[in-house]
Design an enzyme around this catalytic site. Structure first.
Site, PDB file in Angstrom:
ATOM      1  N   ASP A  31     -13.651  17.610 -13.163  1.00 58.64           N
ATOM      2  CA  ASP A  31     -13.594  16.842 -11.896  1.00 58.64           C
ATOM      3  C   ASP A  31     -13.907  15.537 -12.257  1.00 58.64           C
ATOM      4  O   ASP A  31     -14.769  15.238 -12.810  1.00 58.64           O
ATOM      5  CB  ASP A  31     -14.772  17.671 -10.974  1.00 58.64           C
ATOM      6  CG  ASP A  31     -14.536  19.026 -10.314  1.00 58.64           C
ATOM      7  OD1 ASP A  31     -13.441  18.975  -9.645  1.00 58.64           O
ATOM      8  OD2 ASP A  31     -15.297  19.764 -10.805  1.00 58.64           O
ATOM      9  N   ASP A 171     -10.930  25.782  -4.652  1.00 60.91           N
ATOM     10  CA  ASP A 171     -11.906  25.143  -5.284  1.00 60.91           C
ATOM     11  C   ASP A 171     -13.157  24.812  -4.398  1.00 60.91           C
ATOM     12  O   ASP A 171     -12.992  24.174  -3.267  1.00 60.91           O
ATOM     13  CB  ASP A 171     -11.277  23.753  -5.637  1.00 60.91           C
ATOM     14  CG  ASP A 171     -12.421  22.992  -6.727  1.00 60.91           C
ATOM     15  OD1 ASP A 171     -13.417  23.628  -6.942  1.00 60.91           O
ATOM     16  OD2 ASP A 171     -12.300  21.883  -6.765  1.00 60.91           O
TER      17      ASP A 171
HETATM   18  C1  DX5 Z   1     -16.120  19.972  -5.771  1.00 62.06           C
HETATM   19  C2  DX5 Z   1     -15.362  20.209  -7.348  1.00 62.06           C
HETATM   20  C3  DX5 Z   1     -15.569  21.359  -7.503  1.00 62.06           C
HETATM   21  C4  DX5 Z   1     -16.817  21.879  -7.960  1.00 62.06           C
HETATM   22  C5  DX5 Z   1     -16.985  23.321  -7.810  1.00 62.06           C
HETATM   23  O1  DX5 Z   1     -15.789  18.741  -5.370  1.00 62.06           O
HETATM   24  O2  DX5 Z   1     -14.265  19.742  -6.813  1.00 62.06           O
HETATM   25  O3  DX5 Z   1     -14.532  21.713  -8.670  1.00 62.06           O
HETATM   26  O4  DX5 Z   1     -17.392  21.447  -9.093  1.00 62.06           O
HETATM   27  O5  DX5 Z   1     -18.187  23.876  -7.878  1.00 62.06           O
HETATM   28  P1  DX5 Z   1     -18.921  24.956  -7.181  1.00 62.06           P
HETATM   29  O6  DX5 Z   1     -17.985  26.052  -7.809  1.00 62.06           O
HETATM   30  O7  DX5 Z   1     -20.260  24.994  -7.388  1.00 62.06           O
HETATM   31  O8  DX5 Z   1     -18.647  25.035  -5.471  1.00 62.06           O
HETATM   32 ZN    ZN Z   2     -12.707  20.380  -8.379  1.00 58.08          ZN
END
Ligand code: DX5
Ligand code: ZN
Length: 208
Positions: A31, A171
């Site tokens: 990310d 996601d």
């Molecule tokens: C959020 C990110 C995700 C995040 C997912 O903006 O794009 O990839 O890291 O994390 P979880 O699984 O904890 O929601």
């Molecule tokens: Zn992400």
């Protein structure tokens, strides 16, 4: 189901990347945030680059940035399978997709929860993946937005109507419970569900 692990919520990135490397996870989801498209900011590429010493998994790069073309050549240098950016950037979407492809890397478009699915239509002939955000982008550990189920189903119907082989990735807020709302996708991105656990492999198995 393929699984892509996000380390955004990790408090010790080298340790967790080494642990993920010992699992059968399909991708490491990276990310990237610029402090403009989303309020948070990730460390600069010069530091990010060192992190990849700890994994030899293929990377699934998610650019949450206003200006993807600044970041694409950098992340194209790494062991990258996909680079995805947001359709909401509006400007130069096609140029950025072509730039990703010029490096021999698969390209994806992400959509935020409130963005209509039809905004993806012009790009369907070019893209390899659609990343459906099931939380507002910008941080880990948020709850899955239930209406994402209909959104994923709508994206699947759209792809079927074009006889398209584009992959669907979801996601945000993914767990062994919310995955049931994502049965029509191909890749689940999970962050805190995997990282905040004793056994990364058990959590990955529970998402397959
Ligand atoms: C959020 C990110 C995700 C995040 C997912 O903006 O794009 O990839 O890291 O994390 P979880 O699984 O904890 O929601
Ligand atoms: Zn992400």
């Amino acid at each position: 189901m393929k699984v892509s692990a996000s380390f955004l919520s990790s408090s010790n990135i080298p340790r967790d990347l080494k642990k993920l490397n010992e699992t059968d996870v399909d991708f490491i989801h990276v990310d990237i945030m610029d402090g403009k498209f989303v309020p948070n900011k990730t460390m600069p590429f010069s530091e990010m680059k060192n992190i990849y010493k700890f994994t030899d998994k293929r990377l699934d790069v998610h650019l949450m940035v206003e200006d993807p073309k600044k970041y694409i050549p950098l992340y194209a240098e790494l062991n990258t399978e996909y680079i995805t950016f947001h359709v909401e950037v509006m400007d130069e979407v096609e140029e950025c997709l072509e730039l990703i492809k010029s490096f021999g890397i698969k390209c994806g478009l992400a959509i935020k929860p409130d963005t209509p699915v039809k905004s993806l239509v012009p790009y369907l002939p070019i893209i390899d993946m659609i990343l459906v955000m099931s939380v507002e982008p910008g941080k880990g550990g948020q709850s899955f937005i239930a209406s994402s189920k209909e959104k994923i189903d709508e994206v699947r119907d759209l792809l079927d109507s074009y006889n398209s082989h584009v992959m669907i990735s979801v996601d945000g807020g993914i767990t062994n419970t919310t995955k049931d709302m994502c049965s029509k996708c191909d890749i689940l991105v999970a962050g805190s569900y995997i990282i905040n656990s004793e056994s990364f492999q058990d959590r990955i198995d529970s998402l397959r």
